[in-house]
Write a protein that holds these residues in place. Structure first.
Motif, PDB file in Angstrom:
ATOM      1  N   LYS A  14      10.049  93.818  12.389  1.00 17.05           N
ATOM      2  CA  LYS A  14       9.622  92.752  11.481  1.00 17.05           C
ATOM      3  C   LYS A  14       8.883  91.597  12.156  1.00 17.05           C
ATOM      4  O   LYS A  14       8.652  90.564  11.534  1.00 17.05           O
ATOM      5  CB  LYS A  14      10.840  92.185  10.739  1.00 17.05           C
ATOM      6  N   ASP A  15       8.497  91.756  13.401  1.00 16.88           N
ATOM      7  CA  ASP A  15       7.826  90.649  14.101  1.00 16.88           C
ATOM      8  C   ASP A  15       6.490  90.308  13.446  1.00 16.88           C
ATOM      9  O   ASP A  15       5.796  91.191  12.904  1.00 16.88           O
ATOM     10  CB  ASP A  15       7.574  91.013  15.559  1.00 16.88           C
ATOM     11  N   LYS A  16       6.142  89.036  13.519  1.00 12.52           N
ATOM     12  CA  LYS A  16       4.859  88.558  12.982  1.00 12.52           C
ATOM     13  C   LYS A  16       3.885  88.277  14.129  1.00 12.52           C
ATOM     14  O   LYS A  16       4.286  88.080  15.279  1.00 12.52           O
ATOM     15  CB  LYS A  16       5.069  87.279  12.162  1.00 12.52           C
ATOM     16  N   CYS A  17       2.608  88.220  13.786  1.00  8.37           N
ATOM     17  CA  CYS A  17       1.574  87.912  14.777  1.00  8.37           C
ATOM     18  C   CYS A  17       1.640  86.441  15.171  1.00  8.37           C
ATOM     19  O   CYS A  17       2.003  85.589  14.361  1.00  8.37           O
ATOM     20  CB  CYS A  17       0.183  88.193  14.204  1.00  8.37           C
ATOM     21  N   ASN A  18       1.257  86.157  16.406  1.00  9.46           N
ATOM     22  CA  ASN A  18       1.093  84.773  16.819  1.00  9.46           C
ATOM     23  C   ASN A  18      -0.189  84.231  16.195  1.00  9.46           C
ATOM     24  O   ASN A  18      -1.244  84.849  16.274  1.00  9.46           O
ATOM     25  CB  ASN A  18       1.000  84.679  18.343  1.00  9.46           C
ATOM     26  N   GLY A  19      -0.087  83.078  15.550  1.00  6.40           N
ATOM     27  CA  GLY A  19      -1.260  82.529  14.866  1.00  6.40           C
ATOM     28  C   GLY A  19      -1.684  83.448  13.739  1.00  6.40           C
ATOM     29  O   GLY A  19      -0.856  83.924  12.960  1.00  6.40           O
ATOM     30  N   ASN A  20      -2.971  83.743  13.659  1.00  7.53           N
ATOM     31  CA  ASN A  20      -3.467  84.637  12.599  1.00  7.53           C
ATOM     32  C   ASN A  20      -3.752  86.040  13.110  1.00  7.53           C
ATOM     33  O   ASN A  20      -4.369  86.851  12.419  1.00  7.53           O
ATOM     34  CB  ASN A  20      -4.728  84.058  11.944  1.00  7.53           C
ATOM     35  N   GLY A  21      -3.321  86.325  14.345  1.00  3.11           N
ATOM     36  CA  GLY A  21      -3.535  87.655  14.902  1.00  3.11           C
ATOM     37  C   GLY A  21      -4.983  87.949  15.229  1.00  3.11           C
ATOM     38  O   GLY A  21      -5.406  89.113  15.244  1.00  3.11           O
TER      39      GLY A  21
END
Length: 351
Positions: A14-21
């Protein structure tokens, strides 16, 4: 062999990208190919709102419309659509190279479909997927199976490339003989050369598809034949005909009696005696039909302008196609045998 649940051997990542990826390759549902184990499509430098992160070795599962059978292994880090569930093998619990084949199989997809909710765009949650049960052999057997299944998969990929090369050859010959439809201005409208005969075909609901039967069911998915049925009453017999996926834009040339899939299928029939259906199929394949996502596209087909070359040129092209199709048929038989072998192994060990 002991029964395991998917949640025993894998987690949802479930990790998200740093910033907008920014700079990460993007994968949407449209990039996942039904039945493909190894991810082969993505988009670089895409402008989108994707924030879900995936890493090398993760499995990208299309949770929306699970009946499309989309689940592929990523070989790089990237970001993906929220309609994709990112699945990661638990360390030391299962051979991670084996997990893709547990997920990319018919029984798992049937389970996912049965747990999906929603009418127009059914989706399935990880909380349901993790309850899927399967048999899991010991670690030594897992290692052998993973090696065997990936060897089969690599051969499948090689055969698919051969088929793609053959298709590219046919398209190149079409352009050499007739020119590129995108660059040409035709003199004939849709109504002059084609008729929408969807009303004459019988549509079969997804739940009524059989694995084997007398007549093929042709729908708008990437797979040429999506199922079978035995009924004689309602079969469309005026082959050859062209199938167009209103949502997907997939085109299929059908040369035998058939039934239609239930949703988003257009059945087109050439009505000009001076136009060969084989020629028309490739003309449509090369024509510019804009991709507007999961919307209706048939209106763009009806706006096309068509050319009517000489019968001699059409016959020249059709003869080239027949030779190429003969070679393709041999490769497709080998490909089918490999896929059947892979399915039998998966069913034997994980069913």
């Amino acid at each position: 062999m002991p029964k395991m649940k998917l949640g025993d051997v894998a987690i949802e990542f479930k990790d998200k990208c740093n910033g907008n990826g920014a700079g990460l390759p993007s994968v949407g549902l449209e990039h996942l190919v039904p039945g493909e184990v190894r991810l082969s499509n993505w988009e670089d430098n895409a402008q989108n709102t994707f924030t879900k992160l995936f890493k090398k070795g993760h499995i990208l599962f299309g949770r929306r419309r699970a009946y499309q059978k989309k689940a592929s292994v990523a070989e790089f880090e990237g970001k993906c659509s929220g309609d994709i569930t990112v699945i990661e093998a638990k360390e030391g619990v299962i051979n991670k190279d084996l997990l893709p084949f547990i997920i990319q199989n018919d029984e798992f997809f049937d389970f996912a479909v049965s747990k999906s909710a929603g009418s127009l765009s059914p989706r399935v949650k990880w909380s349901h997927l993790k309850e899927y049960e399967f048999a899991l052999p010991d670690r030594e057997e897992q290692d052998k199976l993973a090696e065997l299944l990936w060897a089969i998969e690599e051969n499948i990929e090689a055969y698919n490339k051969l088929i793609s090369y053959t298709d590219e050859l046919i398209i190149a010959q079409f352009i050499e003989i007739f020119g590129n439809p995108v660059e040409l201005i035709g003199n004939y409208e849709f109504k002059d050369v084609l008729e929408d005969q969807t009303r004459l075909g019988t549509k079969i609901k997804k739940g009524d598809y059989k694995l084997q039967g007398k007549y093929p069911i042709i729908d708008q998915s990437q797979e040429f034949i999506s199922g079978y049925i035995d009924n004689d009453d309602g079969v469309y017999e005026d082959a050859p005909a062209i199938i167009f996926g209103d949502h997907t834009r997939y085109l299929k040339l059908v040369k035998e009696p058939f039934y239609l899939g239930a949703d988003g299928v257009k059945l087109l029939k050439v009505i000009d005696d001076e136009i060969d259906t084989e020629y028309m199929y490739y003309y449509l394949m090369l024509s510019h039909i804009p991709d507007t996502g999961y919307n209706r596209h048939f209106k763009y087909v009806k706006e096309l302008k068509f050319l009517k070359p000489s019968k001699q040129k059409q016959e020249q092209f059709v003869n080239i196609v027949k030779q190429a199709e003969a070679s393709k048929e041999m490769v497709q038989k080998l490909l089918k045998d490999l896929k059947d072998t892979k399915k039998a192994i998966i069913k034997k060990y994980f069913g």
